[in-house]
Design a protein around this motif. Structure first.
Motif, short mmCIF file in Angstrom:
data_model
loop_
_atom_site.label_atom_id
_atom_site.label_comp_id
_atom_site.label_asym_id
_atom_site.label_seq_id
_atom_site.Cartn_x
_atom_site.Cartn_y
_atom_site.Cartn_z
N VAL A 1 1.10 8.55 -5.53
CA VAL A 1 -0.25 9.32 -5.96
C VAL A 1 0.13 10.76 -4.98
O VAL A 1 -0.25 11.79 -5.76
CB VAL A 1 -1.39 8.75 -4.80
CG1 VAL A 1 -2.56 9.81 -5.03
CG2 VAL A 1 -1.96 7.44 -5.81
N VAL A 2 0.65 10.63 -3.79
CA VAL A 2 1.08 11.98 -3.14
C VAL A 2 2.11 12.74 -4.27
O VAL A 2 1.98 13.99 -4.28
CB VAL A 2 1.62 11.78 -1.80
CG1 VAL A 2 2.38 12.75 -1.33
CG2 VAL A 2 0.75 10.95 -0.96
N PRO B 1 2.19 2.66 -3.55
CA PRO B 1 1.27 3.42 -4.40
C PRO B 1 0.75 4.69 -3.72
O PRO B 1 0.61 5.59 -4.60
CB PRO B 1 0.07 2.18 -4.58
CG PRO B 1 0.55 1.10 -4.48
CD PRO B 1 1.72 1.21 -3.47
N ILE B 2 0.67 4.62 -2.58
CA ILE B 2 0.23 5.86 -1.93
C ILE B 2 1.19 7.05 -2.10
O ILE B 2 0.89 7.97 -2.31
CB ILE B 2 0.00 5.56 -0.43
CG1 ILE B 2 -1.35 4.62 -0.14
CG2 ILE B 2 -0.29 7.13 0.18
CD1 ILE B 2 -1.48 4.25 1.23
N LEU B 3 2.48 6.69 -1.90
CA LEU B 3 3.46 7.46 -2.15
C LEU B 3 3.64 8.01 -3.58
O LEU B 3 3.63 9.27 -3.91
CB LEU B 3 4.93 7.10 -1.97
CG LEU B 3 6.11 7.81 -2.10
CD1 LEU B 3 6.01 9.15 -1.26
CD2 LEU B 3 7.45 7.26 -1.77
N THR C 1 2.05 -5.59 -7.49
CA THR C 1 2.07 -4.28 -7.01
C THR C 1 2.78 -3.21 -8.34
O THR C 1 2.08 -2.09 -8.27
CB THR C 1 2.93 -4.32 -5.69
OG1 THR C 1 2.27 -5.07 -4.73
CG2 THR C 1 2.96 -2.65 -5.28
N ALA D 1 0.61 -1.34 0.02
CA ALA D 1 0.06 0.08 -0.03
C ALA D 1 0.86 1.34 -0.15
O ALA D 1 0.44 2.16 -0.54
CB ALA D 1 -0.77 -0.02 1.29
N PHE D 2 1.94 1.36 0.86
CA PHE D 2 2.90 2.57 0.94
C PHE D 2 3.46 2.98 -0.29
O PHE D 2 3.26 4.19 -0.67
CB PHE D 2 3.88 2.38 1.77
CG PHE D 2 4.61 3.55 2.28
CD1 PHE D 2 4.09 4.65 2.92
CD2 PHE D 2 6.02 3.62 1.44
CE1 PHE D 2 4.79 5.83 3.16
CE2 PHE D 2 6.69 4.84 1.58
CZ PHE D 2 6.19 5.84 2.70
#
Length: 246
Positions: A34-35, A30-32, A116, A27-28
């Motif tokens: 996006v950010v 992809p979240i990074l 991922t 998860a981390f």
């Protein structure tokens, strides 16, 4: 092969029982991404990049970050905790060989990380208009070699660490210099010749450059592929050599 398959399935199920490891491995990153993609300056077209945004350069770097987190903070801790809890000692009484156990870990981690990576490429393409790799096969080769190299390093850490906590500590110490040479804080293109040469011989530096070359439509340089293969062979050999049941 049947033992390898069964062990791979079992290890995959066990990995998903560790929510924090799952978060940082899957998860981390992809979240990074996006950010980073939501920062306006990262999406602005750059003439030096053929009209693409800086975010296109960071997709391979964030992919490398995901591999590093999975290998050094996820896989290594999980495997070392098996020894600490006596799981490996009990497995020693079975016909399972160390190379089969290590192979199952390596196969599990590579397949999950590849899934991922696909998600992240799709996020880059449809959320931030980052083009898909122009040399898809070369991109796949570069990614798989980088994954094998990093997971072999993670298994080597797990083989010598006496506990899950110590594996996490060693992994953290290795994580930051590898990510520096991957270009997380200073892009490889901005490094001086000395730092770039050192980066070329690190697993993530060679991996990121191979992915960037393939994304731009070029076949990765042989020196980078050789470096990745060398890290995978040496670290994997050391992991098997120093493997301990307890």
């Amino acid at each position: 092969m049947s033992a390898l398959y069964r062990l791979t399935v079992t290890e995959t199920k066990l990995f998903f029982r560790e929510p924090m490891l799952v978060f940082f491995a899957f998860a981390f990153p992809p979240i990074l991404l996006v950010v980073l993609g939501l920062v306006p300056s990262m999406r602005e077209p750059q003439a030096s990049l053929g009209g693409a945004g800086v975010i296109s350069l960071y997709v391979p770097i964030v992919l490398a970050l995901g591999l590093s987190l999975f290998a050094l903070n996820g896989l290594s801790q999980l495997f070392a905790s098996y020894r600490e809890k006596g799981v490996l000692r009990r497995m020693r009484t079975t016909p399972v060989k160390p190379r089969v156990l290590l192979g199952a870990q390596l196969l599990m981690a590579t397949m999950l990380s590849a899934a991922t990576a696909v998600v992240m490429l799709l996020i880059g393409r449809f959320a931030f208009d980052v083009g898909l790799p122009r040399q898809l096969f070369a991109y796949l080769v570069g990614y798989l070699l980088a994954a094998l190299a990093m997971f072999a390093i993670g298994l080597f850490v797990a083989s010598v660490a006496p506990s899950g906590k110590s594996a996490g500590a060693i992994g953290t110490l290795v994580f930051f210099p590898l990510m520096f040479f991957a270009g997380l804080w200073v892009p490889r293109a901005s490094m001086n010749s000395v730092l770039r040469t050192i980066s070329d011989f690190t697993p993530l530096g060679a991996g990121v450059q191979s992915l960037q070359d393939a994304a731009a439509g070029h076949w990765p340089q042989l020196v980078h592929l050789a470096v990745l293969l060398g890290w995978a062979i040496v670290a994997g050999g050391l992991a098997a050599r120093y493997f301990r049941w307890e």
